[in-house]
Design a protein around this motif. Structure first.
Motif, PDB file in Angstrom:
ATOM      1  N   MET A  85       0.823  -1.205   0.000  1.00  0.00           N
ATOM      2  CA  MET A  85       0.000   0.000   0.000  1.00  0.00           C
ATOM      3  C   MET A  85       0.859   1.258   0.000  1.00  0.00           C
ATOM      4  SD  MET A  85      -3.216  -0.773   2.553  1.00  0.00           S
ATOM      5  CE  MET A  85      -2.185  -0.933   4.026  1.00  0.00           C
ATOM      6  N   ALA A  86       1.990   1.215   0.687  1.00  0.00           N
ATOM      7  CA  ALA A  86       2.842   2.405   0.782  1.00  0.00           C
ATOM      8  C   ALA A  86       3.323   2.860  -0.587  1.00  0.00           C
ATOM      9  CB  ALA A  86       4.027   2.124   1.697  1.00  0.00           C
ATOM     10  N   PHE A  87       3.595   1.905  -1.494  1.00  0.00           N
ATOM     11  CA  PHE A  87       4.007   2.289  -2.847  1.00  0.00           C
ATOM     12  C   PHE A  87       2.894   3.063  -3.543  1.00  0.00           C
ATOM     13  CE2 PHE A  87       6.559  -1.875  -2.607  1.00  0.00           C
ATOM     14  CZ  PHE A  87       7.633  -1.224  -2.008  1.00  0.00           C
ATOM     15  N   ALA A  88       1.657   2.628  -3.345  1.00  0.00           N
ATOM     16  CA  ALA A  88       0.516   3.338  -3.943  1.00  0.00           C
ATOM     17  C   ALA A  88       0.369   4.727  -3.330  1.00  0.00           C
ATOM     18  CB  ALA A  88      -0.768   2.533  -3.748  1.00  0.00           C
ATOM     19  N   VAL A  89       0.606   4.836  -2.029  1.00  0.00           N
ATOM     20  CA  VAL A  89       0.531   6.129  -1.348  1.00  0.00           C
ATOM     21  C   VAL A  89       1.584   7.082  -1.929  1.00  0.00           C
ATOM     22  CG1 VAL A  89       0.881   7.317   0.855  1.00  0.00           C
ATOM     23  CG2 VAL A  89      -0.433   5.187   0.777  1.00  0.00           C
ATOM     24  N   MET A  90       2.813   6.605  -2.086  1.00  0.00           N
ATOM     25  CA  MET A  90       3.878   7.452  -2.613  1.00  0.00           C
ATOM     26  C   MET A  90       3.611   7.844  -4.064  1.00  0.00           C
ATOM     27  SD  MET A  90       7.287   5.715  -0.898  1.00  0.00           S
ATOM     28  CE  MET A  90       8.385   7.013  -1.484  1.00  0.00           C
ATOM     29  N   ASP A  91       3.117   6.908  -4.864  1.00  0.00           N
ATOM     30  CA  ASP A  91       2.791   7.226  -6.259  1.00  0.00           C
ATOM     31  C   ASP A  91       1.720   8.308  -6.335  1.00  0.00           C
ATOM     32  OD1 ASP A  91       4.609   5.382  -7.215  1.00  0.00           O
ATOM     33  OD2 ASP A  91       3.125   3.803  -7.548  1.00  0.00           O
ATOM     34  N   THR A  92       0.707   8.193  -5.473  1.00  0.00           N
ATOM     35  CA  THR A  92      -0.386   9.170  -5.473  1.00  0.00           C
ATOM     36  C   THR A  92       0.116  10.537  -5.028  1.00  0.00           C
ATOM     37  OG1 THR A  92      -1.983   7.418  -4.991  1.00  0.00           O
ATOM     38  CG2 THR A  92      -2.686   9.679  -4.582  1.00  0.00           C
ATOM     39  N   LEU A  93       0.915  10.578  -3.986  1.00  0.00           N
ATOM     40  CA  LEU A  93       1.443  11.844  -3.480  1.00  0.00           C
ATOM     41  C   LEU A  93       2.283  12.553  -4.532  1.00  0.00           C
ATOM     42  CD1 LEU A  93       2.531  10.750   0.126  1.00  0.00           C
ATOM     43  CD2 LEU A  93       0.671  12.343  -0.432  1.00  0.00           C
ATOM     44  N   ALA A 113      13.694  -0.984  -1.305  1.00  0.00           N
ATOM     45  CA  ALA A 113      15.061  -0.469  -1.361  1.00  0.00           C
ATOM     46  C   ALA A 113      15.394   0.162  -2.712  1.00  0.00           C
ATOM     47  CB  ALA A 113      16.060  -1.583  -1.052  1.00  0.00           C
ATOM     48  N   TRP A 114      14.504   0.024  -3.691  1.00  0.00           N
ATOM     49  CA  TRP A 114      14.768   0.600  -5.016  1.00  0.00           C
ATOM     50  C   TRP A 114      14.797   2.130  -4.900  1.00  0.00           C
ATOM     51  CZ3 TRP A 114      12.038  -2.209  -9.667  1.00  0.00           C
ATOM     52  CH2 TRP A 114      12.371  -3.567  -9.625  1.00  0.00           C
ATOM     53  N   ALA A 115      15.618   2.757  -5.732  1.00  0.00           N
ATOM     54  CA  ALA A 115      15.761   4.207  -5.680  1.00  0.00           C
ATOM     55  C   ALA A 115      14.444   4.932  -5.948  1.00  0.00           C
ATOM     56  CB  ALA A 115      16.819   4.659  -6.685  1.00  0.00           C
ATOM     57  N   ALA A 116      13.558   4.312  -6.723  1.00  0.00           N
ATOM     58  CA  ALA A 116      12.281   4.948  -7.052  1.00  0.00           C
ATOM     59  C   ALA A 116      11.420   5.167  -5.811  1.00  0.00           C
ATOM     60  CB  ALA A 116      11.516   4.107  -8.064  1.00  0.00           C
ATOM     61  N   TYR A 117      11.601   4.342  -4.777  1.00  0.00           N
ATOM     62  CA  TYR A 117      10.806   4.479  -3.554  1.00  0.00           C
ATOM     63  C   TYR A 117      11.661   4.801  -2.336  1.00  0.00           C
ATOM     64  CZ  TYR A 117       6.955   2.668  -6.304  1.00  0.00           C
ATOM     65  OH  TYR A 117       6.000   2.507  -7.269  1.00  0.00           O
ATOM     66  N   ASP A 118      12.784   4.109  -2.139  1.00  0.00           N
ATOM     67  CA  ASP A 118      13.677   4.386  -1.007  1.00  0.00           C
ATOM     68  C   ASP A 118      12.853   4.504   0.279  1.00  0.00           C
ATOM     69  OD1 ASP A 118      16.184   4.744   0.079  1.00  0.00           O
ATOM     70  OD2 ASP A 118      16.151   6.921  -0.167  1.00  0.00           O
ATOM     71  N   LEU A 119      12.033   3.488   0.522  1.00  0.00           N
ATOM     72  CA  LEU A 119      10.991   3.535   1.550  1.00  0.00           C
ATOM     73  C   LEU A 119      11.516   3.155   2.929  1.00  0.00           C
ATOM     74  CD1 LEU A 119       7.931   3.740   2.294  1.00  0.00           C
ATOM     75  CD2 LEU A 119       7.753   1.306   1.686  1.00  0.00           C
ATOM     76  N   ILE A 159      13.945  -0.039   9.231  1.00  0.00           N
ATOM     77  CA  ILE A 159      14.912   0.246   8.174  1.00  0.00           C
ATOM     78  C   ILE A 159      14.676   1.680   7.699  1.00  0.00           C
ATOM     79  CG2 ILE A 159      15.852  -0.482   5.963  1.00  0.00           C
ATOM     80  CD1 ILE A 159      16.122  -2.538   8.258  1.00  0.00           C
ATOM     81  N   ARG A 160      15.587   2.568   8.022  1.00  0.00           N
ATOM     82  CA  ARG A 160      15.417   3.987   7.730  1.00  0.00           C
ATOM     83  C   ARG A 160      16.001   4.331   6.363  1.00  0.00           C
ATOM     84  NH1 ARG A 160      17.595   5.935  13.532  1.00  0.00           N
ATOM     85  NH2 ARG A 160      18.551   3.879  13.394  1.00  0.00           N
ATOM     86  N   ARG A 161      15.149   4.872   5.506  1.00  0.00           N
ATOM     87  CA  ARG A 161      15.585   5.278   4.168  1.00  0.00           C
ATOM     88  C   ARG A 161      15.102   6.702   3.884  1.00  0.00           C
ATOM     89  NH1 ARG A 161      13.732  -0.241   2.745  1.00  0.00           N
ATOM     90  NH2 ARG A 161      15.571  -1.616   2.668  1.00  0.00           N
ATOM     91  N   GLY A 162      15.027   7.037   2.615  1.00  0.00           N
ATOM     92  CA  GLY A 162      14.803   8.435   2.245  1.00  0.00           C
ATOM     93  C   GLY A 162      13.379   8.923   2.231  1.00  0.00           C
TER      94      GLY A 162
END
Length: 334
Positions: free
Chosen positions: A247-255, A279-285, A324-327
């Motif tokens: 779901m978080a990927f969908a949230v980031m895409d929408t934002l 961990a992919w650069a597109a999300y860095d979640l 896991i802390r990312r960007g």
């Protein structure tokens, strides 16, 4: 040639029929030389052991039934692969069924598994009713729930420590300076969704904060719609905890793509699971990592223990998860 028998293989290989049986029985002992001769003879004759016939004789199918609700969440294909590998290493095979998270679908699939005379059952993201639990117990088939718990005794369950994980997320977002925080939760019909929310709300309540909560149903479209609702408010949140990475990927895409907002400068986002895509650069979640290897090990060990000793009590195992802390959040990266 008609059906080739184990006796014919034994004659071709120059060994006893019992030696042939040992070669094709997982976990049985046979010398490397015997194995080579038997498998060579079997290949030449086109012999395939009749596993169902053996199951009728021994009462053991060496098959574990696995029921999963959905595979679009990237966490579950990974877990299924590792469960399969771990069980195969123990001489078992997996029979996979999918079932929607409805009582009728789950009951139908479980009955099919009972009809297949599987030795044990693992359910992944699927709930068990007390009636289903009683039927499996009566049939002598142990059940272990993976990544889902159940109130009451009778079924073993292996999960990450979801309440503690929700608490970790809450403390981390507070430490990053966020105060207007929302939660798009996992499906509240699941123990994982409820537990993560409970821990998160406990920490924020102690800090005098009441987060806005929307049930994301573990569904991408629902999570995207929840994001639009949250961000359309007069005072939209500056941080969103999402009940899983899917779901978080969908949230980031929408934002970012639809609303033109920056993550994390305008809105911080944190998920749960730590699937490879996170961990992919597109999300860095930033996310809570579910320790899938340890969860798989505990699930297989629990199931094998029940297969060895059917009287062994059911266990509920929780395994700690790291953050896991990312960007996608403003705090320091790990």
């Amino acid at each position: 040639m008609g059906n080739v028998t184990s006796l014919q293989v034994a004659e071709r290989a120059g060994v006893s029929q019992s030696a042939v049986s040992r070669v094709f029985t997982p976990g049985a002992s046979a010398s490397a030389k015997t194995v080579e001769k038997v498998r060579k003879a079997a290949q030449e004759l086109g012999y395939r052991p009749n596993m169902m016939a053996r199951a009728m004789i021994t009462g053991k199918s060496r098959i574990i039934g696995l029921v999963v609700a959905y595979l679009d969440n990237q966490f579950y294909p990974l877990a299924l692969e590792r469960l399969s590998n771990a069980l195969q290493a123990q001489g078992y095979h997996i029979l996979v069924f999918t079932a929607a998270n409805s009582r009728a679908d789950v009951e139908e699939v479980m009955q099919e598994l009972l009809d297949f005379q599987v030795d044990g059952i693992i359910t992944a993201s699927v709930g068990m009713t007390s009636d289903l639990t009683a039927r499996c117990n009566a049939a002598g088939i142990p059940v272990v729930m993976f990544n889902r718990g159940q109130d009451g005794a009778g079924v073993s369950a292996v999960t990450s420590a979801n309440v503690a994980g929700g608490e970790t997320v809450g403390r981390y977002l507070l430490s990053c300076g966020h105060r207007n925080i929302a939660h798009i939760s996992g499906w509240q019909g699941s123990s994982t969704g409820r537990d993560r929310q409970q821990g998160f709300v406990n920490v924020l309540t102690q800090a005098g904060i009441t987060p806005q909560i929307i049930d994301g149903m573990y569904d991408r479209d629902t999570a995207a719609a929840a994001t639009r609702t949250l961000m359309a408010q007069d005072a939209p949140p500056d941080a969103i905890f999402v009940g899983n990475d899917h779901m978080a990927f969908a949230v980031m895409d929408t934002l970012r793509q639809e609303l033109g907002l920056r993550v994390p400068d305008d809105v911080a986002v944190i998920g749960y699971d730590d699937v490879p895509l996170a961990a992919w650069a597109a999300y860095d979640l930033t996310t809570m990592r579910q320790p899938v290897n340890r969860m798989v090990e505990a699930t297989v060990a629990t199931l094998l223990a029940r297969l060895t000793d059917p009287t062994a009590p059911a266990k509920r195992i929780e395994i700690d998860s790291p953050l896991i802390r990312r960007g996608s959040t403003k705090g320091p990266k790990a």
